[in-house]
Design a protein around this motif. Structure first.
Motif, PDB file in Angstrom:
ATOM      1  N   GLY A  30       0.962  -1.304  -0.684  1.00 40.19           N
ATOM      2  CA  GLY A  30      -0.146   0.467   0.228  1.00 40.19           C
ATOM      3  C   GLY A  30       0.878   1.286  -0.224  1.00 40.19           C
ATOM      4  N   GLY A  31       2.130   1.451   0.054  1.00 44.12           N
ATOM      5  CA  GLY A  31       2.430   2.547  -0.360  1.00 44.12           C
ATOM      6  C   GLY A  31       3.387   3.286  -1.225  1.00 44.12           C
ATOM      7  N   LYS A  32       4.271   3.731  -1.510  1.00 49.66           N
ATOM      8  CA  LYS A  32       4.216   4.427  -2.591  1.00 49.66           C
ATOM      9  C   LYS A  32       5.602   3.717  -3.356  1.00 49.66           C
ATOM     10  CE  LYS A  32       3.259   8.882  -2.022  1.00 49.66           C
ATOM     11  NZ  LYS A  32       2.891  10.773  -1.806  1.00 49.66           N
ATOM     12  N   PRO A  33       6.016   3.435  -4.810  1.00 49.74           N
ATOM     13  CA  PRO A  33       6.747   2.382  -5.718  1.00 49.74           C
ATOM     14  C   PRO A  33       8.311   3.305  -5.060  1.00 49.74           C
ATOM     15  CG  PRO A  33       5.897   3.159  -7.123  1.00 49.74           C
ATOM     16  CD  PRO A  33       5.063   3.847  -5.705  1.00 49.74           C
ATOM     17  N   LEU A  34       9.212   3.053  -5.043  1.00 52.19           N
ATOM     18  CA  LEU A  34      11.021   3.765  -5.306  1.00 52.19           C
ATOM     19  C   LEU A  34      11.252   4.709  -6.282  1.00 52.19           C
ATOM     20  CD1 LEU A  34      12.915   0.995  -3.698  1.00 52.19           C
ATOM     21  CD2 LEU A  34      11.769   3.222  -2.357  1.00 52.19           C
ATOM     22  N   GLN A  35      10.388   4.375  -7.393  1.00 52.19           N
ATOM     23  CA  GLN A  35      10.460   4.805  -8.650  1.00 52.19           C
ATOM     24  C   GLN A  35       9.591   4.731  -9.639  1.00 52.19           C
ATOM     25  OE1 GLN A  35      13.158   6.775  -9.579  1.00 52.19           O
ATOM     26  NE2 GLN A  35      13.894   6.749  -8.004  1.00 52.19           N
ATOM     27  N   LYS A  36       9.252   4.702 -10.525  1.00 55.64           N
ATOM     28  CA  LYS A  36       7.784   5.140 -11.227  1.00 55.64           C
ATOM     29  C   LYS A  36       8.521   4.546 -12.533  1.00 55.64           C
ATOM     30  CE  LYS A  36       5.515   8.803  -9.232  1.00 55.64           C
ATOM     31  NZ  LYS A  36       4.531  10.827  -8.656  1.00 55.64           N
TER      32      LYS A  36
END
Length: 510
Positions: free
Chosen positions: A356-362
């Protein structure tokens, strides 16, 4: 005051008063005794003493109730049963009976009278009975709960914990016994070993089972299994410390290790499954991931193992930066390792996104995550990389990484070797281990293999006699004959007795 009859030559009957001193703390009479240093017996003289008007027998009573009572049910029960017991007179005070009267009935009535007059004794018994009932009811309710560790203060060097068998302390001997019990393989007559015996079940998000073969990897000069590192991660995440409850999350390496086995060279398309990495492909290990800590904690410590070598990823989830702490290398040793690091970063990013977190890179940059190596003093022999990774998860302060370096005092090799014993006992004695009582019971029965100095000296005597008295020795009869004539320098028990005195006159000379 007591009265006895004494037959004297001068008169038929004389009254002899005897004064016996009893400490004030053991009497119930209101009369104050004057200090009497010893037993005084007054014989009759020319004038007969006056007959005492009143004889009062002193009876010891129950000591005053303590202000605090230890909440141990067994002790309380014992106190309740013995609350009405009349203690004996202090051994320091002479105690004797003249055998003049049958005072059994009188003593019983006196004790009953004193107990009736003492409200403190009655209140004590009533309070103890009520407290025992409360403890018994609470024990019956929590009978199915696992025992809790009794946490010590910060100054204690070894932990203490309570089990249904009693209170135990993790001493160095206990740790060594636990290590021997957990890492020792047994072989039956058919050549089968007990390596698949279930030794430990850690209760966390799920049941994490360790077999004996995993603990055996903690032996010296052995590569440590990934299950041991995962167990340490689970234990650290449960520690009641600010470091692990608010700042750092230790990611168990199971999914990463399985992903690297499917992508051995860091390929994003697995040569085995012909598919990209997906977290859902490893459902048996998902329950052991704490999604909340994985997304909310600032730092993630993620151990990685490939081709028998361990290193540690340090991920700053706020700044989206990654560092690698390798116990052996200060930079990527090969291009293949660079590809593996890129794939590993992608796996970590996917795990954070799954939680549920944000990825390290997009986007496509997620497959190009950069990670810098930190220069740090590490292992001295090839088998200790996992030891360094596990200890670093406990000790490394991410804020102290400056200019790609981390300064710290490395351990001597003896201390690194001892950590194998520490980790075995930490896992098996963990409060998360459902089999902890079995560990205590079976490891306590082990006798440490290291003999004492006296035993070593005895072994020398044993081997000498075994050689000389062997049936293979052609000179055995001579050895028996000549050694039998030797008198040992150590005297016998009779000669050591204080009642045995020998001088030169008692010794026969030829």
């Amino acid at each position: 005051m007591m009265v006895v009859r004494e037959q004297t030559p001068s008169e038929a009957l004389a009254v002899v008063p005897i004064q016996v001193f009893v400490p004030a703390s053991q009497t119930t009479t209101e009369t104050d005794f004057e200090p009497t240093p010893m037993l005084q017996i007054e014989g009759t003289t020319e004038t007969s003493p006056e007959t005492p008007k009143q004889l009062q027998e002193t009876t010891p009573t129950v000591p005053p109730a303590p202000t605090k009572i230890h909440p141990d049910a067994a002790a309380l029960l014992m106190m309740a049963r013995t609350a009405s017991y009349v203690p004996k007179i202090d051994p320091g005070v002479p105690s004797f009976s003249l055998g003049l009267t049958d005072s059994s009935q009188e003593g019983a009535s006196t004790q009953e009278t004193e107990r009736a007059k003492s409200p403190e004794s009655a209140n004590l018994i009533e309070e103890l009975d009520n407290l025992i009932q409360k403890i018994a009811s609470s024990v019956a309710k929590g009978n199915n709960k696992s025992p809790q560790i009794e946490r010590g203060t910060g100054g204690e060097c070894s932990g203490k914990f309570r089990t249904p068998g009693g209170l135990y302390q993790i001493t160095d001997d206990m740790k060594q016994k636990c290590y021997i019990w957990g890492t020792r393989l047994k072989e039956d007559a058919d050549g089968n070993t007990n390596e698949y015996e279930e030794m430990c079940t850690l209760i966390g998000q799920g049941e994490y089972i360790l077999m004996r073969m995993h603990l055996v990897s903690l032996q010296a000069k052995s590569d440590i299994e990934s299950q041991i590192v995962s167990a340490i991660c689970l234990i650290l995440n449960q520690k009641n410390e600010k470091r692990f409850q608010e700042q750092i999350y230790c990611l168990p390496p199971d999914i990463v290790c399985m992903a690297l086995s499917d992508h051995p060279k860091g390929e994003f398309i697995s040569p085995k499954t012909k598919r990209e990495f997906k977290v859902e492909a490893y459902p048996s290990f998902i329950p052991f991931i704490d999604k909340k800590k994985l997304t909310l904690h600032r730092y993630i410590f993620a151990p990685v193992c490939h081709s028998g070598h361990w290193w540690l990823w340090l991920i700053n989830t706020r700044k989206r930066k990654c560092h690698i702490l390798d116990p052996l290398h200060k930079r990527a040793p090969s291009d293949e390792r660079k590809d593996i690091n890129k794939f590993t970063g992608y796996v970590f990013s996917r795990l954070i996104t799954y939680a549920g977190g944000k990825p390290l890179q997009k986007g496509e940059n997620e497959k190009k995550i950069k990670s810098s190596y930190v220069k740090i003093s590490g292992q001295k022999i090839s088998y200790d990389c996992a030891i360094y990774v596990m200890k670093w998860m406990e000790l490394i302060e991410p804020e102290n990484i400056k200019k790609g370096k981390y300064e710290w005092d490395n351990w001597p090799q003896e201390e690194v070797d001892h950590y194998r014993v520490e980790y075995a006992s930490r896992i098996l004695f963990s409060e998360m281990n459902r089999e902890r009582d079995r560990t205590i019971r079976e490891s306590s029965a082990i006798r440490l293999s290291k003999p004492s100095s006296e035993e070593v000296d005895h072994y020398r005597v044993e081997y000498a006699s075994r050689i000389l008295f062997s049936e293979m020795n052609r000179e055995r009869d001579r050895a028996i004959r000549e050694s039998s004539a030797i008198r040992l320098s150590k005297p016998s028990s009779v000669l050591l007795s204080p009642f045995c005195q020998i001088n030169s006159a008692d010794i026969e000379t030829a």
